[in-house]
Design a protein around this motif. Structure first.
Motif, PDB file in Angstrom:
ATOM      1  N   TRP A  36      -7.858  -0.455  -6.012  1.00 37.75           N
ATOM      2  CA  TRP A  36      -8.694   0.401  -6.542  1.00 37.75           C
ATOM      3  C   TRP A  36      -8.360   1.936  -6.340  1.00 37.75           C
ATOM      4  O   TRP A  36      -7.507   2.335  -5.304  1.00 37.75           O
ATOM      5  N   TYR A  37      -8.655   2.653  -7.353  1.00 36.63           N
ATOM      6  CA  TYR A  37      -8.106   4.051  -7.355  1.00 36.63           C
ATOM      7  C   TYR A  37      -9.447   4.831  -7.751  1.00 36.63           C
ATOM      8  O   TYR A  37     -10.400   4.209  -8.132  1.00 36.63           O
ATOM      9  N   ARG A  38      -9.349   6.245  -7.355  1.00 33.88           N
ATOM     10  CA  ARG A  38     -10.557   7.136  -8.014  1.00 33.88           C
ATOM     11  C   ARG A  38     -10.181   8.420  -8.189  1.00 33.88           C
ATOM     12  O   ARG A  38      -9.160   8.895  -7.987  1.00 33.88           O
ATOM     13  N   GLN A  39     -10.976   8.921  -9.071  1.00 32.30           N
ATOM     14  CA  GLN A  39     -10.753  10.190  -9.664  1.00 32.30           C
ATOM     15  C   GLN A  39     -12.044  11.235  -9.676  1.00 32.30           C
ATOM     16  O   GLN A  39     -13.070  10.833 -10.363  1.00 32.30           O
ATOM     17  N   GLY A  42     -12.058  17.384 -11.709  1.00 34.36           N
ATOM     18  CA  GLY A  42     -11.095  18.354 -11.636  1.00 34.36           C
ATOM     19  C   GLY A  42      -9.911  17.936 -10.831  1.00 34.36           C
ATOM     20  O   GLY A  42      -8.977  18.912 -10.510  1.00 34.36           O
ATOM     21  N   LYS A  43      -9.891  16.794 -10.186  1.00 33.26           N
ATOM     22  CA  LYS A  43      -8.859  16.134  -9.428  1.00 33.26           C
ATOM     23  C   LYS A  43      -8.040  14.957 -10.229  1.00 33.26           C
ATOM     24  O   LYS A  43      -8.442  14.448 -10.936  1.00 33.26           O
ATOM     25  N   GLU A  44      -6.726  14.845  -9.598  1.00 32.56           N
ATOM     26  CA  GLU A  44      -5.951  13.819  -9.980  1.00 32.56           C
ATOM     27  C   GLU A  44      -6.595  12.342  -9.503  1.00 32.56           C
ATOM     28  O   GLU A  44      -7.102  12.416  -8.470  1.00 32.56           O
ATOM     29  N   ARG A  45      -6.201  11.208 -10.288  1.00 32.08           N
ATOM     30  CA  ARG A  45      -6.448  10.081  -9.609  1.00 32.08           C
ATOM     31  C   ARG A  45      -5.832   9.756  -8.490  1.00 32.08           C
ATOM     32  O   ARG A  45      -4.522  10.135  -8.349  1.00 32.08           O
ATOM     33  N   GLU A  46      -6.275   9.034  -7.587  1.00 35.78           N
ATOM     34  CA  GLU A  46      -5.782   9.015  -6.100  1.00 35.78           C
ATOM     35  C   GLU A  46      -6.279   7.531  -5.995  1.00 35.78           C
ATOM     36  O   GLU A  46      -6.904   6.908  -6.202  1.00 35.78           O
ATOM     37  N   TYR A  47      -5.087   6.877  -4.980  1.00 33.60           N
ATOM     38  CA  TYR A  47      -5.064   5.519  -4.548  1.00 33.60           C
ATOM     39  C   TYR A  47      -5.957   5.494  -3.367  1.00 33.60           C
ATOM     40  O   TYR A  47      -6.382   6.297  -2.671  1.00 33.60           O
ATOM     41  N   VAL A  48      -6.663   4.218  -3.640  1.00 31.69           N
ATOM     42  CA  VAL A  48      -7.721   4.170  -2.608  1.00 31.69           C
ATOM     43  C   VAL A  48      -7.114   2.835  -1.692  1.00 31.69           C
ATOM     44  O   VAL A  48      -7.251   3.065  -0.456  1.00 31.69           O
ATOM     45  N   THR A  49      -6.970   1.817  -2.133  1.00 33.74           N
ATOM     46  CA  THR A  49      -6.710   0.574  -1.501  1.00 33.74           C
ATOM     47  C   THR A  49      -6.201  -0.537  -2.447  1.00 33.74           C
ATOM     48  O   THR A  49      -6.375  -0.450  -3.712  1.00 33.74           O
ATOM     49  N   ARG A  50      -5.151  -1.314  -1.967  1.00 34.55           N
ATOM     50  CA  ARG A  50      -4.545  -2.532  -2.702  1.00 34.55           C
ATOM     51  C   ARG A  50      -4.767  -3.791  -1.824  1.00 34.55           C
ATOM     52  O   ARG A  50      -4.601  -3.850  -0.761  1.00 34.55           O
ATOM     53  N   ILE A  51      -4.820  -5.046  -2.741  1.00 35.54           N
ATOM     54  CA  ILE A  51      -4.906  -6.199  -1.844  1.00 35.54           C
ATOM     55  C   ILE A  51      -3.670  -7.047  -2.775  1.00 35.54           C
ATOM     56  O   ILE A  51      -3.749  -7.101  -3.887  1.00 35.54           O
ATOM     57  N   PHE A  52      -2.791  -7.773  -1.984  1.00 36.80           N
ATOM     58  CA  PHE A  52      -1.773  -8.614  -2.494  1.00 36.80           C
ATOM     59  C   PHE A  52      -2.012  -9.948  -2.635  1.00 36.80           C
ATOM     60  O   PHE A  52      -3.016 -10.401  -2.027  1.00 36.80           O
ATOM     61  N   ASN A  53      -1.110 -10.739  -3.465  1.00 31.96           N
ATOM     62  CA  ASN A  53      -1.620 -12.041  -3.342  1.00 31.96           C
ATOM     63  C   ASN A  53      -1.439 -12.749  -2.072  1.00 31.96           C
ATOM     64  O   ASN A  53      -2.087 -13.860  -2.031  1.00 31.96           O
ATOM     65  N   ALA A  60      -5.790   3.949   1.944  1.00 28.39           N
ATOM     66  CA  ALA A  60      -5.607   5.146   1.852  1.00 28.39           C
ATOM     67  C   ALA A  60      -6.223   5.948   3.406  1.00 28.39           C
ATOM     68  O   ALA A  60      -7.277   5.248   3.893  1.00 28.39           O
ATOM     69  N   ASN A  61      -5.530   6.889   3.755  1.00 29.36           N
ATOM     70  CA  ASN A  61      -6.122   7.129   5.147  1.00 29.36           C
ATOM     71  C   ASN A  61      -7.413   7.650   5.195  1.00 29.36           C
ATOM     72  O   ASN A  61      -8.293   7.356   6.085  1.00 29.36           O
ATOM     73  N   SER A  62      -7.791   8.131   4.266  1.00 27.66           N
ATOM     74  CA  SER A  62      -9.301   8.826   3.732  1.00 27.66           C
ATOM     75  C   SER A  62     -10.258   7.828   3.813  1.00 27.66           C
ATOM     76  O   SER A  62     -11.505   8.100   4.160  1.00 27.66           O
ATOM     77  N   VAL A  63     -10.100   6.402   3.512  1.00 23.80           N
ATOM     78  CA  VAL A  63     -11.274   5.492   3.608  1.00 23.80           C
ATOM     79  C   VAL A  63     -11.135   4.453   4.581  1.00 23.80           C
ATOM     80  O   VAL A  63     -11.582   3.298   4.560  1.00 23.80           O
ATOM     81  N   LYS A  64      -9.710   4.277   5.370  1.00 25.00           N
ATOM     82  CA  LYS A  64      -9.553   3.322   6.373  1.00 25.00           C
ATOM     83  C   LYS A  64     -10.732   3.341   7.621  1.00 25.00           C
ATOM     84  O   LYS A  64     -11.277   4.299   7.683  1.00 25.00           O
ATOM     85  N   ARG A  66     -13.741   2.459   6.884  1.00 26.32           N
ATOM     86  CA  ARG A  66     -14.927   2.718   6.039  1.00 26.32           C
ATOM     87  C   ARG A  66     -14.999   1.694   4.768  1.00 26.32           C
ATOM     88  O   ARG A  66     -15.877   1.046   4.385  1.00 26.32           O
ATOM     89  N   PHE A  67     -13.807   1.324   4.063  1.00 24.57           N
ATOM     90  CA  PHE A  67     -13.782   0.665   2.777  1.00 24.57           C
ATOM     91  C   PHE A  67     -13.022  -0.748   3.213  1.00 24.57           C
ATOM     92  O   PHE A  67     -12.025  -0.823   4.037  1.00 24.57           O
ATOM     93  N   ILE A  68     -13.583  -1.922   2.460  1.00 20.98           N
ATOM     94  CA  ILE A  68     -13.064  -3.102   2.678  1.00 20.98           C
ATOM     95  C   ILE A  68     -12.672  -3.668   1.231  1.00 20.98           C
ATOM     96  O   ILE A  68     -13.587  -3.787   0.414  1.00 20.98           O
ATOM     97  N   ILE A  69     -11.493  -4.154   1.062  1.00 21.64           N
ATOM     98  CA  ILE A  69     -11.026  -4.638  -0.476  1.00 21.64           C
ATOM     99  C   ILE A  69     -11.042  -6.122  -0.197  1.00 21.64           C
ATOM    100  O   ILE A  69     -10.547  -6.684   0.976  1.00 21.64           O
ATOM    101  N   SER A  70     -11.742  -7.022  -0.959  1.00 23.86           N
ATOM    102  CA  SER A  70     -11.642  -8.451  -0.846  1.00 23.86           C
ATOM    103  C   SER A  70     -11.444  -8.924  -2.302  1.00 23.86           C
ATOM    104  O   SER A  70     -11.704  -8.370  -3.023  1.00 23.86           O
ATOM    105  N   ARG A  71     -11.303 -10.370  -2.199  1.00 25.41           N
ATOM    106  CA  ARG A  71     -11.234 -11.059  -3.471  1.00 25.41           C
ATOM    107  C   ARG A  71     -11.815 -12.449  -3.325  1.00 25.41           C
ATOM    108  O   ARG A  71     -11.778 -13.217  -2.382  1.00 25.41           O
ATOM    109  N   ASP A  72     -12.112 -12.968  -4.700  1.00 23.72           N
ATOM    110  CA  ASP A  72     -12.886 -14.404  -4.958  1.00 23.72           C
ATOM    111  C   ASP A  72     -12.066 -14.942  -5.808  1.00 23.72           C
ATOM    112  O   ASP A  72     -12.153 -14.570  -6.930  1.00 23.72           O
TER     113      ASP A  72
END
Length: 115
Positions: A36-39, A42-53, A60-64, A66-72
């Motif tokens: 997930w990225y976010r923009q 007036g700002k550039e797109r920034e990285y939020v989080t990634r999940i690998f296989n 990212a430190n700004s969301v650590k 508070r945010f959780i990435i998961s997959r089904d």
């Protein structure tokens, strides 16, 4: 090719929670990781989080914390659970899929954190 469709954005009050979804279709078996990225305006797109296989994740430190990435895998869907939301989290959130060195993007979903 990979197609990504995000959903779940909206308006939420500070301190609230929201869950975003990203449904993938196409060459899903070739995907190495999803993110997930976010923009913000007036700002550039920034990285939020990634999940690998492997299941490992990175934030990212700004969301650590508070945010959780998961997959089904059965639903070919990646989720972003966002808790303790702050006004500075307001942005368009984009889903990303990476195959080797190629990136694929969804159309984005708006998240607004405001009272």
């Amino acid at each position: 090719q990979v197609q990504l469709v995000e959903s779940g954005g909206g308006l939420v009050q500070p301190g609230g929670s929201l869950r975003l979804s990203c449904a993938a279709s196409g060459r899903i078996f070739s995907i190495g990781s999803m993110a997930w990225y976010r923009q913000a305006p007036g700002k550039e797109r920034e990285y939020v989080t990634r999940i690998f296989n492997s299941g490992s994740t990175n934030y990212a430190n700004s969301v650590k914390g508070r945010f959780i990435i998961s997959r089904d895998n059965a639903k070919n869907t990646v989720y972003l659970q966002m808790n303790s939301l702050k006004p500075e989290d307001t942005a368009v959130y984009y889903c990303n899929a990476r195959i080797m060195v190629s990136d694929y993007w969804g159309q984005g979903t708006q998240v607004t954190v405001s009272s």
